[in-house]
Design a protein around this motif. Structure first.
Motif, PDB file in Angstrom:
ATOM      1  N   ALA A   1      87.250  38.901  65.408  1.00 42.76           N
ATOM      2  CA  ALA A   1      86.086  38.809  66.293  1.00 42.76           C
ATOM      3  C   ALA A   1      84.797  38.986  65.491  1.00 42.76           C
ATOM      4  N   ARG A   2      84.783  39.945  64.578  1.00 41.36           N
ATOM      5  CA  ARG A   2      83.595  40.182  63.744  1.00 41.36           C
ATOM      6  C   ARG A   2      83.311  38.949  62.871  1.00 41.36           C
ATOM      7  N   ARG A   3      84.347  38.391  62.254  1.00 39.91           N
ATOM      8  CA  ARG A   3      84.189  37.212  61.412  1.00 39.91           C
ATOM      9  C   ARG A   3      83.598  36.053  62.231  1.00 39.91           C
ATOM     10  N   PHE A   4      84.154  35.837  63.431  1.00 35.31           N
ATOM     11  CA  PHE A   4      83.667  34.762  64.300  1.00 35.31           C
ATOM     12  C   PHE A   4      82.203  34.997  64.670  1.00 35.31           C
ATOM     13  N   ALA A   5      81.877  36.207  65.114  1.00 31.61           N
ATOM     14  CA  ALA A   5      80.512  36.520  65.554  1.00 31.61           C
ATOM     15  C   ALA A   5      79.507  36.319  64.421  1.00 31.61           C
ATOM     16  N   LEU A   6      79.846  36.766  63.230  1.00 33.18           N
ATOM     17  CA  LEU A   6      78.946  36.611  62.091  1.00 33.18           C
ATOM     18  C   LEU A   6      78.835  35.145  61.666  1.00 33.18           C
ATOM     19  N   ASP A   7      79.959  34.437  61.671  1.00 32.36           N
ATOM     20  CA  ASP A   7      79.947  33.006  61.304  1.00 32.36           C
ATOM     21  C   ASP A   7      79.113  32.167  62.264  1.00 32.36           C
ATOM     22  N   HIS A   8      79.012  32.613  63.526  1.00 36.94           N
ATOM     23  CA  HIS A   8      78.308  31.817  64.536  1.00 36.94           C
ATOM     24  C   HIS A   8      76.942  32.397  64.915  1.00 36.94           C
ATOM     25  N   GLY A   9      76.438  33.301  64.090  1.00 33.60           N
ATOM     26  CA  GLY A   9      75.065  33.774  64.245  1.00 33.60           C
ATOM     27  C   GLY A   9      74.770  34.568  65.491  1.00 33.60           C
ATOM     28  N   ILE A  10      75.742  35.350  65.981  1.00 34.59           N
ATOM     29  CA  ILE A  10      75.474  36.212  67.135  1.00 34.59           C
ATOM     30  C   ILE A  10      74.377  37.198  66.739  1.00 34.59           C
ATOM     31  N   ALA A  11      73.359  37.322  67.569  1.00 33.40           N
ATOM     32  CA  ALA A  11      72.226  38.219  67.283  1.00 33.40           C
ATOM     33  C   ALA A  11      72.709  39.641  67.084  1.00 33.40           C
ATOM     34  N   SER A  12      72.114  40.339  66.142  1.00 33.88           N
ATOM     35  CA  SER A  12      72.557  41.697  65.796  1.00 33.88           C
ATOM     36  C   SER A  12      72.522  42.632  67.009  1.00 33.88           C
ATOM     37  N   ARG A  13      71.570  42.422  67.911  1.00 36.65           N
ATOM     38  CA  ARG A  13      71.495  43.313  69.078  1.00 36.65           C
ATOM     39  C   ARG A  13      72.670  43.098  70.041  1.00 36.65           C
ATOM     40  N   HIS A  14      73.370  41.965  69.934  1.00 34.95           N
ATOM     41  CA  HIS A  14      74.516  41.666  70.794  1.00 34.95           C
ATOM     42  C   HIS A  14      75.845  41.760  70.040  1.00 34.95           C
ATOM     43  N   LEU A  15      75.776  42.046  68.743  1.00 32.94           N
ATOM     44  CA  LEU A  15      76.959  41.961  67.892  1.00 32.94           C
ATOM     45  C   LEU A  15      78.094  42.879  68.352  1.00 32.94           C
ATOM     46  N   ASP A  16      77.811  44.155  68.603  1.00 33.24           N
ATOM     47  CA  ASP A  16      78.872  45.092  68.996  1.00 33.24           C
ATOM     48  C   ASP A  16      79.554  44.658  70.295  1.00 33.24           C
ATOM     49  N   GLN A  17      78.767  44.259  71.286  1.00 33.68           N
ATOM     50  CA  GLN A  17      79.339  43.843  72.569  1.00 33.68           C
ATOM     51  C   GLN A  17      80.129  42.554  72.421  1.00 33.68           C
ATOM     52  N   ALA A  18      79.617  41.620  71.628  1.00 37.82           N
ATOM     53  CA  ALA A  18      80.326  40.353  71.414  1.00 37.82           C
ATOM     54  C   ALA A  18      81.665  40.606  70.727  1.00 37.82           C
TER      55      ALA A  18
END
Length: 125
Positions: free
Chosen positions: A92-109
């Motif tokens: 999930a972390r790899r996907f979120a970082l690869d797809h530019g999830i905003a840092s303020r939403h990163l933990d929830q994503a």
């Protein structure tokens, strides 16, 4: 920095959007604003009833590499493949970082995507 959508102002209109999408409203200059907040979690796969148990694949997912798709708030859908030996949280972390999830939403994503991985990929912890 995101896309601006001007919603209808017609009385009786319902506007639905994911909880992590930033939004604003204009002040009410006369009359009252009524709002109803509800939370839904949709975990059913396409074509599957929400209360139906998923059909397990013929081969254990950990052995074949579990694949799923993730739809981002902008409506774009991307594939996610859990690598052999990778935890749900790491995938999930790899996907979120690869797809530019905003840092303020990163933990929830990461939490939401990790939960979806665990429910769809038995054997992935």
């Amino acid at each position: 920095g995101g896309r601006v959508v001007n919603a209808s102002r017609t009385q009786g209109i319902v506007i639905v959007f994911p909880s992590h999408v930033s939004h604003t409203v204009n002040p009410v200059l006369s009359g009252d604003r009524h709002s109803l907040v509800q939370w839904y979690q949709l975990d059913a796969q396409e074509g599957e009833a929400a209360d139906a148990a998923p059909t397990p694949p013929a081969t254990p997912p950990a052995a074949q590499g579990c694949e799923m798709s993730v739809t981002l708030p902008d409506g774009n859908e991307f594939p996610l493949k859990v690598q052999e030996g990778e935890s749900a949280k790491d995938a999930a972390r790899r996907f979120a970082l690869d797809h530019g999830i905003a840092s303020r939403h990163l933990d929830q994503a990461i939490k939401q995507i990790s939960s979806a991985i665990q429910s769809r990929c038995p054997g992935v912890a």
